[in-house]
Design a protein around this motif. Structure first.
Motif: not given
Ligand code: MN
Length: 133
Positions: A70-81
């Motif tokens: 939901g934060m703009e600065e994390f849109k491009e940071i991969p989050i891996i389960a």
């Protein structure tokens, strides 16, 4: 500059193994043991990649991913389960929650660094706009 990775995992043995394997590959490692600490560390450290357990104290991994995405600065940071819940339908569920991918536990120590590297590479390509139409 070494790539920075945040590992969020409440099981200390699992966390220590990931820290050991990825530090050995030269990554700068940040760690968190619950959902609230994960949000704090992510915002403070702006890692290049986040490995995020699903079952966590305080906030679960789905909620942490939703808030970060939901934060703009994390849109491009991969989050891996990063989870042992390898049931059918889980892959779809984590993608819907905003995760870019999925690595199952227990990790395969030989394959794990390449799995991580492929997600970092994906991020880099999207950042430089290298996606082919
Ligand atoms: Mn857990």
């Amino acid at each position: 500059m070494p790539r920075k990775i945040l590992i969020v995992e409440d099981n200390e043995d699992n966390r220590e193994l990931v820290l050991k394997v990825l530090r050995n590959k030269g990554y700068e490692m940040i760690q968190a043991a619950d959902g609230e600490e994960a949000l704090e560390k992510a915002v403070a450290e702006m890692p290049d990649l986040i490995l995020l357990d699903i079952s966590l104290p305080k906030l679960d991994g789905y909620e942490v991913a939703r808030r970060l995405k939901g934060m703009e600065e994390f849109k491009e940071i991969p989050i891996i389960a990063f989870t042992a819940h390898a049931m059918k339908g889980d892959r779809e569920k984590v993608i819907v929650a905003g995760f870019e991918g999925y690595i199952s536990k227990p990790i395969n120590v030989r394959e794990f660094p390449e799995q991580v590297r492929s997600y970092l590479r994906g991020k880099w390509e999207s950042v430089i706009g290298g996606k082919e139409e």
